[in-house]
Scaffold this active site. Structure first.
Site, PDB file in Angstrom:
ATOM      1  N   GLY A  40      10.926   8.179  30.144  1.00 53.93           N
ATOM      2  CA  GLY A  40      12.373   8.799  30.390  1.00 53.93           C
ATOM      3  C   GLY A  40      12.421   9.102  32.032  1.00 53.93           C
ATOM      4  O   GLY A  40      13.606   8.812  32.553  1.00 53.93           O
ATOM      5  N   CYS A 186       6.916  14.940  24.552  1.00 48.75           N
ATOM      6  CA  CYS A 186       8.469  15.064  24.314  1.00 48.75           C
ATOM      7  C   CYS A 186       8.887  14.485  22.941  1.00 48.75           C
ATOM      8  O   CYS A 186       9.730  14.854  22.483  1.00 48.75           O
ATOM      9  CB  CYS A 186       9.330  14.639  25.545  1.00 48.75           C
ATOM     10  SG  CYS A 186       9.431  12.971  25.660  1.00 48.75           S
ATOM     11  N   CYS A 336      -0.568  19.600  12.813  1.00 49.64           N
ATOM     12  CA  CYS A 336       0.677  19.220  13.600  1.00 49.64           C
ATOM     13  C   CYS A 336       1.062  18.031  13.170  1.00 49.64           C
ATOM     14  O   CYS A 336       0.580  17.426  12.064  1.00 49.64           O
ATOM     15  CB  CYS A 336       0.185  19.616  15.107  1.00 49.64           C
ATOM     16  SG  CYS A 336      -0.927  18.474  15.549  1.00 49.64           S
TER      17      CYS A 336
END
Ligand SMILES: [Zn+2]
Length: 377
Positions: A40, A186, A336
């Protein structure tokens, strides 16, 4: 480096700037800038550096383009899905500006190769989403004396800082040890698509300034950008005399692997459960008294989307303050998405004196692969 007629036309708007001019453009052409991570942040930074005429651009990334990248990684098109990022990026940048050279490094930066990759570049931009890589690159830049423009993004917020060796603070002066909350990438936390565009463009602008000597670099100041309120703020950052890499008595004198001191300790001590181990454990506990507490350390929105029935949700960022919540109920087993945050959770539990924390290796992704094909996130 002299400019051709075509180049004079191409860079006309920059050549017109009195502070920049021909000398600035020639310096840019001679510059060698490395971008760590073609994600990104790296994508917009690379586009602007190539367009501006940086002579040599290096790209480091070993990932391939995924469909979910396209929302923010603006170098790639739908046709690039599955291709090596650095190769697709190189093609796109050369199509934009054939006057520049683009070098693709399809490698994972590690302690043994980071010097070799960085050594031929003048300036380094870090847009990596891995904490270990950030420290590795930050340290290597101090050790090699290379200016670093670092940036990070998280949901709706971004940060940027320029580290000029022996003049301003380095990455470790800013974050002496890994802020645990930053471990999630992210991919897991989510990020507004246009946000890295803002930060990546800022990084490119800093790199152009460093390469040409124009302006004042963002050194000794941490810039934060809040997209929701559209607010830029600045935080003064000083060099630390006790900085482990740029301080008076540095402990770090060579690049070292940085999976985090915490995670390294947890890797040795924490109980690692495969999806099958966890399934067996869950089946046993239905008949006997529960000897463990299943704690999902993902963010609430991830938890609400899909979770295991027995799991309770304590996001990683809140874990340290909520360790007492399950006291006496049994040993914690953390889960997780991919097994990264759960390992940090083990480390935090160990640090707090909780004896035998466990975690699900490979996370819920592995659970979906191996135990429950209907479990998709
Ligand atoms: Zn430092």
């Amino acid at each position: 480096m002299a400019l051709s007629t075509d180049e004079r036309t191409r860079y006309h708007r920059q050549l017109n700037l009195p502070e920049f001019g021909l000398a600035g453009q020639e310096r840019l052409k001679a510059a060698r800038i490395l971008i760590v991570g073609t994600g990104g942040l790296g994508c917009p930074a690379a586009l602007y550096l190539a367009a501006a005429g940086v002579g040599t651009i290096g790209l480091v990334d070993f990932d391939r383009v995924e469909l979910s990248n396209l929302q923010r990684q603006v170098l790639f098109t739908s046709d690039d899905v599955g291709r090596l990022k650095v190769e697709a990026a190189r093609e796109r940048l050369l199509a934009l500006n054939p006057e520049v050279s683009v070098l693709a490094h399809a490698v994972a930066l590690r302690a043994h190769n980071v010097r070799e990759v960085l050594k031929d570049y003048d300036i380094v931009l870090d847009g990596s989403d891995r904490l270990g890589t950030r420290y590795l690159v930050g340290d290597a830049c101090v050790l090699l004396g290379k200016p670093l423009v670092t940036a990070a993004i998280h949901r709706f917020e971004g940060q940027a800082m320029t580290c000029v060796p022996s003049q301003g603070p380095c990455y470790r002066c800013l974050f002496p040890q890994g802020p645990e909350g930053e471990v999630e990438s992210c991919a897991e936390a989510g990020v507004l698509g246009v946000l890295p565009g803002v930060l990546g463009a800022l990084q490119a602008s800093e790199a152009v300034k460093l390469a040409t000597g124009v302006g004042t670099p963002l050194s000794g100041r941490l810039l934060t950008y809040d997209a929701l309120d559209l607010r830029f703020t600045e935080l003064p950052v000083s060099r630390r005399v006790d900085c482990p890499v740029c301080g008076e008595h540095p402990r770090i004198t060579a690049p070292q692997e940085m999976p985090g001191i915490l995670e390294a300790a947890a890797t040795r001590t924490a109980q690692r459960l495969s999806p099958r181990d966890l399934r067996d454990l869950m089946n046993t506990s239905r008949t006997d008294a529960p000897a463990f507490v299943l704690i999902d350390v993902r963010e609430p929105w991830e938890f609400h989307a899909r979770h295991l029935e027995q799991a309770r949700n304590i996001p990683l960022g809140e874990l340290e303050g909520r360790l007492a919540e399950w006291a006496g109920e049994g040993n914690p087993v953390f889960i997780c998405r991919s097994g990264q945050r759960s390992l940090v959770a083990c480390a935090l539990a160990l640090r707090a004196g909780i004896g035998s924390p466990g975690h699900l290796e490979g996370g819920l992704l592995a659970w979906g692969d191996q135990i429950d094909p209907n479990f998709t996130m």
